[in-house]
Structures are given as C-alpha cells and as structure tokens.
Write an enzyme that holds these catalytic residues in place. Structure first.
Site, mmCIF file in Angstrom:
data_model
loop_
_atom_site.group_PDB
_atom_site.id
_atom_site.type_symbol
_atom_site.label_atom_id
_atom_site.label_comp_id
_atom_site.label_asym_id
_atom_site.label_seq_id
_atom_site.Cartn_x
_atom_site.Cartn_y
_atom_site.Cartn_z
ATOM 1 N N HIS A 22 0.827 -1.203 0.000
ATOM 2 C CA HIS A 22 0.000 0.000 0.000
ATOM 3 C C HIS A 22 0.867 1.262 0.000
ATOM 4 O O HIS A 22 0.673 2.154 -0.839
ATOM 5 C CB HIS A 22 -0.908 -0.010 1.229
ATOM 6 C CG HIS A 22 -1.807 1.180 1.331
ATOM 7 N ND1 HIS A 22 -3.090 1.199 0.831
ATOM 8 C CD2 HIS A 22 -1.609 2.419 1.873
ATOM 9 C CE1 HIS A 22 -3.634 2.377 1.053
ATOM 10 N NE2 HIS A 22 -2.762 3.139 1.695
ATOM 11 N N GLU A 23 1.800 1.312 0.912
ATOM 12 C CA GLU A 23 2.648 2.502 1.011
ATOM 13 C C GLU A 23 3.593 2.623 -0.173
ATOM 14 O O GLU A 23 3.928 3.735 -0.591
ATOM 15 C CB GLU A 23 3.436 2.488 2.319
ATOM 16 C CG GLU A 23 2.572 2.473 3.581
ATOM 17 C CD GLU A 23 1.579 3.621 3.644
ATOM 18 O OE1 GLU A 23 1.840 4.677 3.022
ATOM 19 O OE2 GLU A 23 0.540 3.459 4.295
ATOM 20 N N HIS A 26 1.878 4.595 -2.880
ATOM 21 C CA HIS A 26 2.003 6.046 -2.669
ATOM 22 C C HIS A 26 3.420 6.527 -3.031
ATOM 23 O O HIS A 26 3.585 7.539 -3.725
ATOM 24 C CB HIS A 26 1.738 6.386 -1.193
ATOM 25 C CG HIS A 26 0.316 6.192 -0.762
ATOM 26 N ND1 HIS A 26 -0.755 6.690 -1.457
ATOM 27 C CD2 HIS A 26 -0.206 5.564 0.335
ATOM 28 C CE1 HIS A 26 -1.880 6.380 -0.830
ATOM 29 N NE2 HIS A 26 -1.575 5.690 0.261
#
Length: 452
Positions: A22-23, A26
């Site tokens: 997920h990170e 980003h």
C-alpha cells in the site's frame, strides 16, 4: 500460549506485506510526480530499523505493526527551502495529488489480483457444496442429503463456503433463495428455500442451522467424549455413548444436539435422551440446566462434550493454468468486492448486524488458521485482506485516502483548495468516526473470545 504467539506472528506477517504494498504505491507514484519523500515507514512509533537512500528518503520498520505511512515534503507540515518547493506535495497539480493518494488502494487491488492468480495456479483445496443432511425448512423445500448445490439466486457456487455466503446474504436481505441442485442420481432440480420466514433478529452466523442445511463436510457424529462433574448428565450419560435422539427428535450429528437441548430446556421438565451404548439402545431421562456458554451468554446444557473430529478430506479443488488463472482472479476479485460492498450497505441499512465488523484480534486468529490450512488458503486470506484494505481506504472519511480524494474532488469543482479550517474540521470528524469503528471492532473481538 503457542496458539497466541502464532496468531500474532501471522498477523504481523499479513499486515506487513499488505501495508508495504500500500505505502509503496504512494511512494512510487509520488516519485514519478517529482515529490520528495522524506520517510517510508512500515508500522508506527519508534523505528526499530532505518536506512536512508541517495534521494534522502528514510526507510523504516517501526514498533507498532498496525499500519504505515509515507511522509512527503509538504509546506503545511515542514519548512521547505525555496529551491525544493517544486518537490513539495502541496505544489503539485490536483490531478497529481489524486494519483498519489489513489495509488495506495490501487496497489492493494493489484496485489489482491496477483495473490488470487497465484492461489488459482497453485490450486485451492476446498469442500464441495454437497448437502449431508436436511431438516425443517430445507427438508420441506425438497432439499435432500446428497444434493450438490450448483447456484444460489443465479450465482454459481463451487464450494460449501460460497454457497453458505450466498444463503446468508439472501437471509439478511429477507428473501427466499432459489437453489439449483444436482441430486445423487445426477438429476437437476430447482428448489426455493423460504429464508424470508426466518424469525426477526436471527443470528446471521447460524443461518444454515436455522434453515436446516448441513454440509456433508461438516457432519460429526454425536459421540460423547466427556461428561462434566455436577452436571445434569453426570452418572447418566457415559463417555462413548452415541446420541441418536432427543425428546423423540432424531439426531444425526453433533450440531443438532445444542438446538434440541435448548428446545427441551425452554419447554421445561425432563426429556428422553436416547443413546447407543455397547450395541444397546437406551432411553435416559434428563433435565437440562441453564448455564453460560464460552461468551458468557445463558444457555441450556446437559454437561456433555463431543470428541473433536478430524477434518475431512477435501473433495473440491479450484485450479487453473497460468493464463486461465488471470480472468479467474479478476472474476473472484469482482465477486469479493461485491460481497464486501454489499455487506457494508447492509450494515448501514440495518439488514446486517454490527457484529460483522471485526478488528485485529479476529484478523490474527483467521491469519493463523489460514496459514495452518496451507499456502493456498493463506494466499486467499491475504487477497481478501488486501481488497478490504483497498475498499476501507477509499471510504470518503477524512484521514483516510478516500477523505483526501474527496477534498481534491471538491477542489476540482470549486476551482480552489478547501480552507485549512475546513480540512482540520474534517480531520477531527474522521478521527472520531475511525475511533468509533475501531472501538466497535475491538468490542466485537473481545465478545468473540472464549471465557476461561
């Protein structure tokens, strides 16, 4: 203690994998958009390990493994040198900011598809949707032992788990389920299971039992393994007895005993419990006593326990070649997303109980059970958790990715960013909502723990 440690370990592994992806979503899109990333952290709190790359980004693993974050250069948070303003997040176009924020949930969605693809290539073993026993409502509807469920309300099902989910959904929506089955003689039939007739406030986790459906894979003989001291059964029932009837009702499996004892207790007075002992059929007179179950709720009991049956052999396997596994993974992702969004809608409208909201304790327990069942089941669990993380983060709640996306959509419509005051107010609202959801999840987790 060993079970607790294993559960915590598999939860850390699961969340670590999903949060990292997920990170990274980003981080990767932020770098593509020319944003300077100050820190990429898996976990919160004090860093346990940290490294800095040539671009000046700190990569850290922190002490609290329940999330993570990517900290970007932003004038609203830190002082930015004039020559670095072009690398600040708040200086990027609204479309670039949307792409950076959306990249996290998208990474989880892509990970879900990849995990399901790997699961299908490996092959997930499961139990077929073959009925082993019917009573009450299901029996009256014409369902019989040996019937194999092919579809529920037009939705194809390949396993007992998929069929159970479809029947539970129909029950929550208060409508009758149209079930297509193939019987033991290979004849196709369509049955209507009147789930709309279930009583108000029924327990959603017991839909199958209330409807009278027992899967072949879950049948366990009612063979008494122990008799508790100072109980109604002490001195009357013996370990090794096979319960075959209670108060005139035939017993074919251990799962039928508790409902019959409850009926007997609510009726009041003694009842006849028929058992097979040493080849002889005996009728024993017993009166249930009211006690408490593992969660502390009142329950009628005889004071007997059943032998833990070994898991039956799998009789179904979902497996595809590398090419065919991709569309299968996409279909399964769409099905899982539909089920998740449907459950959220039912919770909001009141058709589903708030008990369906679970927290880290449940995640840890399911992670451990999935890991013990094999790589195929653990991949499926990770895929479902990754998709859940994607959907939850896209909810339009300030402090989540979806809340930030809502801010940027408003900015596109009005032509200017929201004021700092409005965004700060939204953050407080988001924190309150998130704290409420987390509190409810922990509450449900605690209620699900057995009492000692």
């Amino acid at each position: 203690m060993g079970e607790f440690i294993r559960s915590v370990w598999w939860m850390i592994v699961s969340l670590g994998v999903l949060v990292t992806f997920h990170e990274f979503g980003h981080y990767w899109v932020a770098r593509l958009c020319g944003v300077k990333v100050l820190r990429f952290s898996v976990g919160f709190g004090r860093p346990l390990w940290m490294r800095r790359n040539r671009a000046g980004t700190e990569f850290a693993i922190a002490a609290i493994p329940l999330g993570g974050y990517v900290k970007m250069l932003d004038e609203r948070e830190v002082e930015v040198h004039p020559h670095e303003r072009g690398q600040a997040f708040n200086h990027k176009t609204v479309w670039q900011r949307i792409a950076i924020v959306a990249a996290g949930p998208v990474a989880n969605l892509l990970l879900c598809i990849a995990l399901l693809w790997a699961m299908f290539v490996l092959g997930r073993q499961d139990y077929s949707a073959t009925i082993g026993r019917t009573t009450g409502m299901a029996q009256a509807a014409g369902l019989q032992a040996g019937d194999r469920v092919l579809s529920v309300d037009g939705r194809s099902v390949a396993t007992a788990g998929e069929a159970s989910m479809a029947l539970t959904t129909a029950a929550m929506d208060r409508h009758d389920a149209r079930i297509e089955v193939r019987d033991s003689l290979d004849q196709a039939h369509t049955r209507s299971l009147p789930l709309s007739q279930l009583p108000a406030g029924f327990n959603e986790r017991h839909v199958l039992a209330l409807a009278g459906v027992g899967w072949l894979s879950s049948l366990q003989p009612a063979l008494v393994d122990k008799v508790l001291p100072d109980s109604a059964a002490q001195g009357v029932v013996m370990p090794g007895d096979l319960i075959v009837a209670i108060d005139g009702q035939r017993i074919e499996g251990a799962d039928q005993v508790t409902p019959q004892i409850r009926t007997l207790g609510e009726r009041g007075g003694p009842g006849m419990v028929e058992v097979l002992r040493g080849g002889e059929r005996l009728a024993l007179e017993l009166t249930p006593r009211q006690g408490k179950d593992a969660q502390g709720a009142p329950v009628w009991q005889l004071g007997i326990g059943f032998a833990q049956a070994s898991a039956p052999a799998y009789d179904a396997k979902l497996q595809y070649g590398p090419l065919a596994a991709l569309p299968a993974a996409l279909r399964e992702t769409a099905r899982m997303a539909g089920d998740s969004l449907g459950m959220m809608r039912r919770i909001v409208t009141g058709n589903a109980s708030l008990q369906n909201i679970s927290g880290p304790v449940t995640i840890a327990r399911v992670a451990n059970v999935s890991a013990q069942r094999g790589a195929d089941w653990f991949l499926y669990f990770l895929a479902l958790l990754s998709l859940s993380l994607c959907i939850i983060n896209l909810l339009p709640i300030p402090i989540l990715d979806g809340g930030h996306l809502l801010y940027y959509l408003i900015e596109l419509v009005k032509g200017s960013p929201l004021s700092e005051r409005a965004m700060a107010a939204g953050q407080y609202v988001g924190l309150a909502l998130l704290a409420g959801l987390m509190g409810l999840a922990f509450y449900n987790d605690i209620l699900s723990l057995p009492l000692r």
